[in-house]
Design a protein around this motif. Sequence first.
Motif, PDB file in Angstrom:
ATOM      1  N   GLU A 121       0.832  -1.208   0.000  1.00 16.51           N
ATOM      2  CA  GLU A 121       0.000   0.000   0.000  1.00 16.51           C
ATOM      3  C   GLU A 121       0.869   1.261   0.000  1.00 16.51           C
ATOM      4  N   GLN A 126       1.061   3.993  -3.075  1.00 17.25           N
ATOM      5  CA  GLN A 126       0.770   5.415  -2.875  1.00 17.25           C
ATOM      6  C   GLN A 126       1.925   6.293  -3.354  1.00 17.25           C
ATOM      7  N   GLU A 132       1.665   8.917  -6.561  1.00 19.95           N
ATOM      8  CA  GLU A 132       1.938  10.342  -6.330  1.00 19.95           C
ATOM      9  C   GLU A 132       3.023  10.851  -7.286  1.00 19.95           C
TER      10      GLU A 132
END
Length: 789
Positions: free
Chosen positions: A186, A190, A194
């Motif tokens: 996770e 992320q 980004e």
Amino acid sequence: MDAPGGVVGVGGECHAAQVVSADGEMDAAAMERFAAAAGLWGRGLSYAVVSILGPQGSGKSTLLNHLFGTSFREMDALKGRHQTTKGIWIAKAVGIEPFTVVLDLEGTDGRERGQDDTAFEKQSALFALAVSDIVMINLWCHDIGREHAANRPLLKTVFQVLMRLFSPRKTTLLLVIRDKTKTPLEYLTQALKEDIQKIWNSVQKPEAYKEAALSDFFNVEVTALSSYEEKKELFKEQVGQLRQRFYHSIALGGLAADRRGVVPASGFCLSALQIWKVIRENKDLNLPAHKVMVATVRCEEIANEKLKNFLSDKGWLELDAVVKSGLPPSFGTKLSAILDSYLSEYDMETMYFDEGVRAAKRQQLQSSMLDHTYPAIERVMEHLHLVALNKFKSDLEQSLRNTEGFAESVRQCSQASVEEFDAGIRDTAVKHVQCDASKARNKLQEHIQAHVESIRNAKLAELKANYEKKLSDAIAGPPSLSEFELDQTICSKMVSDLREHARSVVEMKAREEAGNVLMCMKERFFTVLSHDRDLMPRTWMGDEDMRSITREARLGALRLMSVMAAIRLDDKPNKIERALTTALLDGGPLSHKRSIEFASDPLASSTWEEVSPKDTLITPVQCKSIWRQFKAETEYSVAQAMSMQEAHRRSKSWLPPAWTILLLAILGYNEFMFLLRNPLYLLGLFVAFVLSYAIWLQYDITAYFRHGTLSALLTILSRLLPTIMDIVMQIINMSHRHKHSPHPSRRPQPIHAQSFMNQTWGQPQVQYKFPDSPSSSSSSVDSNSGDDS
């Protein structure tokens, strides 16, 4: 690894082929051979393209081979880290539907090309994004966050140039994290998403895509794999799970995000060749080509100049001023001429620039000029609307003064107003504007209808008021009483007597009809049950909701009984219908609804609530008794309708079930083989089949079985023998005709033979008639004079 030219392996297996060499030259012949060997031509749009990007030596080829069953060359770790894949290679995924084309690209950051030669890396990456539905980006887990290892500059360049060179479509970016560590997926997902979003935001976009979001063009997915060398079995297991995501990748919700602009499979090779050619010609990917850049700047300057001249044009300013005060004549013709003049000047001054840029800027110029003319066009439409509506109002008023019918006047005036509006639309139409007049016409018709409704309501209110006044005057006392000079008491008494007489007449008629309420209820029930909402006879097809139809029919009968239950000449709320519905139709006295609305059984009394005994025609107890009798007498009709439904369902499936046919085929295998070994039996079966087919054509077998199996069999057996005789006679008749037909080479028969033939064929016809058969057949022996024989 096979040579680039050879793409077909042992057993017809399609091996990998090199379609772009290390020097950047595309081998069109190798691409064509691959497509032919892999069977790509006939796939239509049912195929997907998957490519992979990543650093050199990151295991791209190894991943593709395990994921798709391809045979790309893999790096030998024992010989050190070196460049394995050169250029671009293509292969077909094994065992995956839909047909999946796999592209293996040369790794980035390779020491063989060096830091200065990155053009091929950018070109190959741009090519992959342009032709692929799914682009896999191979990343080392420990390199996440590093500038070059994560391919950030490469993605930034590719994002910017892709939208300028091609029509962008939504592509899936599958980020594959290799040699995953203990960091949770996770957090890695992320961080990567980004980074991708930051790259997208920093890219300079064309004007048409300035506000576009990353999700409009790319669908970012992240997955992670364990180390191939240290955890080989776990790596294979995870690759197997990832492989499942590529099944049905182009289906709705599949891994391929978007299929817009996909070329058919037969044109894939040509499309890839042209795309690579365009990419190779644009060596500097950060700037447009010089020719396109000059055309863009100069055409935009000319377009801005023409727009400025148009806004200050004297003819346009005068036309706009006239529109603000009224409706100018020939508005569309004048405005079209002004627009054409400036567009023609633009065409003359830009005729030698790039055609694509020139056409795009011309469209922008036309759109900009039309944006300034739209307010004037809308005002013209409003003027036309107002003129047509005022015409309708005045024409309708004049027509009603001439005592013409209201409906006919509305139709004529409405048609005239709409025709005048359409003529005005044609006169004011601008050829550069694709105007849909249907919305404006519908709006005018809505306003006309609203005005018609207001006039109709006013006329009806006036008519109602007149009749109410006449009725009130007649009830209050006729004017003829004034000549007798009666006092007010006598006049009031006479009026009261008239009212009582009228009420007694109404009550007498109501009591007479109340005695026949059961018959009226049954008539109402049968009407609703046997007719649809359009009062057309209902045909029971087997798919009707019998429960709701029966309830609707009973509800209609119940409402009729509630009307006949009591005399109500006032405006008090009707509680009888609610009581009857709750007690009789919604489950009886024990229903939940009855327990909420009524404290006790509403039909246990001899009077109705808020109804005097003298106004009661049918008591609640009598209603309950009548309802029981009504249900008993109508149950047969409901059962008959249900039987018709069931009969229709059975008629649709008179053949035996499929499992019985399959069982007969299995158990009768030996008999079937016996027939094949004995042709004489086959001949007998063929004759029986022909005879059965002829009988099938004579009768409506399906109609017979609708009335039952036994009845159908008896009917068919009773008519079988006459039908067979009829068929035999027809065959004999045909043979006689063929035998005695005229033939030029045949010698004339003797006179006695002709006489015998005349006697034979001169007999009356013999006919077999079957009056009960749906399609009766007759056989006859035709007379033949024999003179032409």
